[in-house]
Design an enzyme around this catalytic site. Structure first.
Site, PDB file in Angstrom:
ATOM      1  N   HIS A 161      -1.171  -0.218  -9.633  1.00 57.87           N
ATOM      2  CA  HIS A 161      -1.948  -1.002  -8.656  1.00 57.87           C
ATOM      3  C   HIS A 161      -2.524  -2.569  -9.836  1.00 57.87           C
ATOM      4  O   HIS A 161      -3.725  -2.279  -8.979  1.00 57.87           O
ATOM      5  CB  HIS A 161      -2.552   0.069  -7.829  1.00 57.87           C
ATOM      6  CG  HIS A 161      -3.375  -0.726  -7.073  1.00 57.87           C
ATOM      7  ND1 HIS A 161      -3.358  -0.519  -5.703  1.00 57.87           N
ATOM      8  CD2 HIS A 161      -3.096  -1.903  -6.468  1.00 57.87           C
ATOM      9  CE1 HIS A 161      -3.327  -1.356  -4.551  1.00 57.87           C
ATOM     10  NE2 HIS A 161      -3.473  -2.806  -5.340  1.00 57.87           N
ATOM     11  N   GLU A 165      -3.445   7.393  -4.306  1.00 60.07           N
ATOM     12  CA  GLU A 165      -3.947   6.753  -6.019  1.00 60.07           C
ATOM     13  C   GLU A 165      -4.920   7.543  -6.189  1.00 60.07           C
ATOM     14  O   GLU A 165      -5.791   7.766  -5.335  1.00 60.07           O
ATOM     15  CB  GLU A 165      -3.767   5.495  -5.745  1.00 60.07           C
ATOM     16  CG  GLU A 165      -2.832   5.206  -5.208  1.00 60.07           C
ATOM     17  CD  GLU A 165      -2.520   3.238  -5.134  1.00 60.07           C
ATOM     18  OE1 GLU A 165      -3.598   2.466  -5.981  1.00 60.07           O
ATOM     19  OE2 GLU A 165      -2.207   3.151  -4.469  1.00 60.07           O
ATOM     20  N   ARG A 189       0.470  -1.073   0.449  1.00 62.98           N
ATOM     21  CA  ARG A 189       0.204   0.499   0.266  1.00 62.98           C
ATOM     22  C   ARG A 189       0.728   1.423   0.172  1.00 62.98           C
ATOM     23  O   ARG A 189       1.677   1.287   0.585  1.00 62.98           O
ATOM     24  CB  ARG A 189      -0.874   0.036   1.378  1.00 62.98           C
ATOM     25  CG  ARG A 189      -2.438  -1.108   1.539  1.00 62.98           C
ATOM     26  CD  ARG A 189      -3.056  -0.633   0.305  1.00 62.98           C
ATOM     27  NE  ARG A 189      -4.380  -1.429   0.191  1.00 62.98           N
ATOM     28  CZ  ARG A 189      -4.414  -2.663  -1.083  1.00 62.98           C
ATOM     29  NH1 ARG A 189      -4.157  -2.566  -1.455  1.00 62.98           N
ATOM     30  NH2 ARG A 189      -5.873  -3.437  -0.631  1.00 62.98           N
TER      31      ARG A 189
HETATM   32  C1  DGY Z   1      -5.836  -6.354  -2.748  1.00 61.11           C
HETATM   33  O1  DGY Z   1      -6.210  -7.439  -2.891  1.00 61.11           O
HETATM   34  O2  DGY Z   1      -5.159  -5.539  -1.614  1.00 61.11           O
HETATM   35  C2  DGY Z   1      -5.021  -5.775  -4.109  1.00 61.11           C
HETATM   36  O3  DGY Z   1      -4.056  -4.400  -3.394  1.00 61.11           O
HETATM   37  C3  DGY Z   1      -5.756  -5.675  -5.183  1.00 61.11           C
HETATM   38  O4  DGY Z   1      -4.578  -5.485  -5.828  1.00 61.11           O
END
Ligand code: DGY
Length: 329
Positions: free
Chosen positions: A288, A270, A241
């Site tokens: 992402h 983002e 993240r």
């Molecule tokens: C998640 O599943 O947390 C991912 O970031 C989505 O791709």
């Protein structure tokens, strides 16, 4: 039976599963290919029993109140659920589910792709070639850093971290990791990994890859102070993240040669990317797409839908992140 709202078009497998479940009395989907505006979202969830949400939606107290007291479940189509105020949901008796497991290998593939691409300057190389700048082979052209035989530092050692470690083993890498909890000795041996503290990880790794969830403890865990502890030849990779990293400080570190390169799939705000980061040629940037394969996204949609169906049938969903709510029922 229950009413379901889906906050974005998702792979068909998830929709079909809801349609064929026999427990969905009304299915509404936000069909636009953009983030649903907040006011539209709050209006759309009013009176529904279940919401299939994605990570661009903020599931907080206002959202839960807008849905109303009949809301039973919010199925987040992601493994991460930092977009959800789980305490607020638990307080209102709403089950939150996620989609762990199915995206582990796919996300690890992307993390490894970024490791390879950033170390070997693939984005820069492609741009150089496409721009017509390549005139002849040169002994000093676009020199990168090796991956094989180097030390990989994994910050976070859950499912995805472990899957990256398995890939790194094939590259003959020495693998260090740092995690809230240490694996047991047999797991460490099987993966060929060594547990170290954060300072050692930063100091000794040639490549540092993040695999921790975003929590109050990990928010902002990587900034200039951390990059300065890394080798000037180090490569930094983030597929977890964005807010785990202070993006402006990462851009400064890349610009000033504090570290060699970065491979990023996630960003602090983002889809905004810090302009200085965009200007850094020693970065490989992806939008992402960690779990973005046809098969995996189909499975994620199916799991999120199955969790909703289970709750509407009065059964326990497989992936509740706040199982206390179920115990209280
Ligand atoms: C998640 O599943 O947390 C991912 O970031 C989505 O791709």
């Amino acid at each position: 039976m229950g009413k379901v709202f889906v906050t974005r078009r998702i792979p068909e497998r998830g929709i079909e599963l809801l349609q064929r479940s026999g427990v969905v009395s009304e299915l509404r989907i936000y069909e636009e290919d953009r983030v649903i505006p907040r006011d539209e979202l709050l209006a759309s969830v009013a009176g529904v029993d279940a919401v299939l949400a994605i990570l661009t939606e903020r599931i907080d107290g206002a959202f839960l109140d807008a849905a109303g007291p009949q809301l039973k479940v919010v199925a987040n189509m992601a493994v991460g659920y930092d977009n959800v105020d789980v305490a607020a949901a638990t307080a209102r008796g709403v089950i939150i589910t996620n989609t762990p497991g199915v995206l582990t290998e796919t996300t690890a593939d992307l993390a490894f792709a970024l490791i390879l691409a950033a170390c070997r300057r693939l984005s820069e190389s492609e741009h150089y070639l496409r721009s017509g700048a390549w005139k002849f082979w040169s002994p000093t052209l676009l020199l990168g850093v090796d991956i094989h035989g180097q030390t990989l530092g994994l910050f976070g050692m859950g499912r995805i971290g472990q899957a990256v470690a398995r890939r790194a083993k094939g590259f003959g890498m020495r693998i260090l990791y740092c995690n809230r909890t240490r694996l047991d000795a047999a797991e460490e041996q099987a993966l060929g990994v060594n547990y170290v503290d954060k300072a050692t990880l930063l100091r000794e790794s040639d490549i540092v890859s993040l695999h921790c969830p975003l929590t109050p403890e990990t928010r902002g865990a990587f900034g200039l102070a951390e990059f300065r502890q890394m080798k000037p030849t180090a490569v930094f990779v983030n597929t977890t993240r964005g807010p785990v990293v202070k993006e402006a400080e990462l851009a400064a570190a890349l610009r000033d040669g504090v570290i060699f390169a970065a491979g990023l799939d996630v960003y602090e705000n983002e889809p905004q990317i810090h302009p200085e980061l965009l200007a850094c040629t020693n970065t490989v940037l992806a939008p992402h797409i960690g779990s973005a394969t046809q098969d995996t996204r189909g499975k994620m949609a199916a799991i999120a839908a199955s969790n909703i169906v289970a709750v509407l049938k009065g059964e326990a969903p497989l992936n509740a992140v706040n199982p206390d709510v179920l115990a209280g029922r």
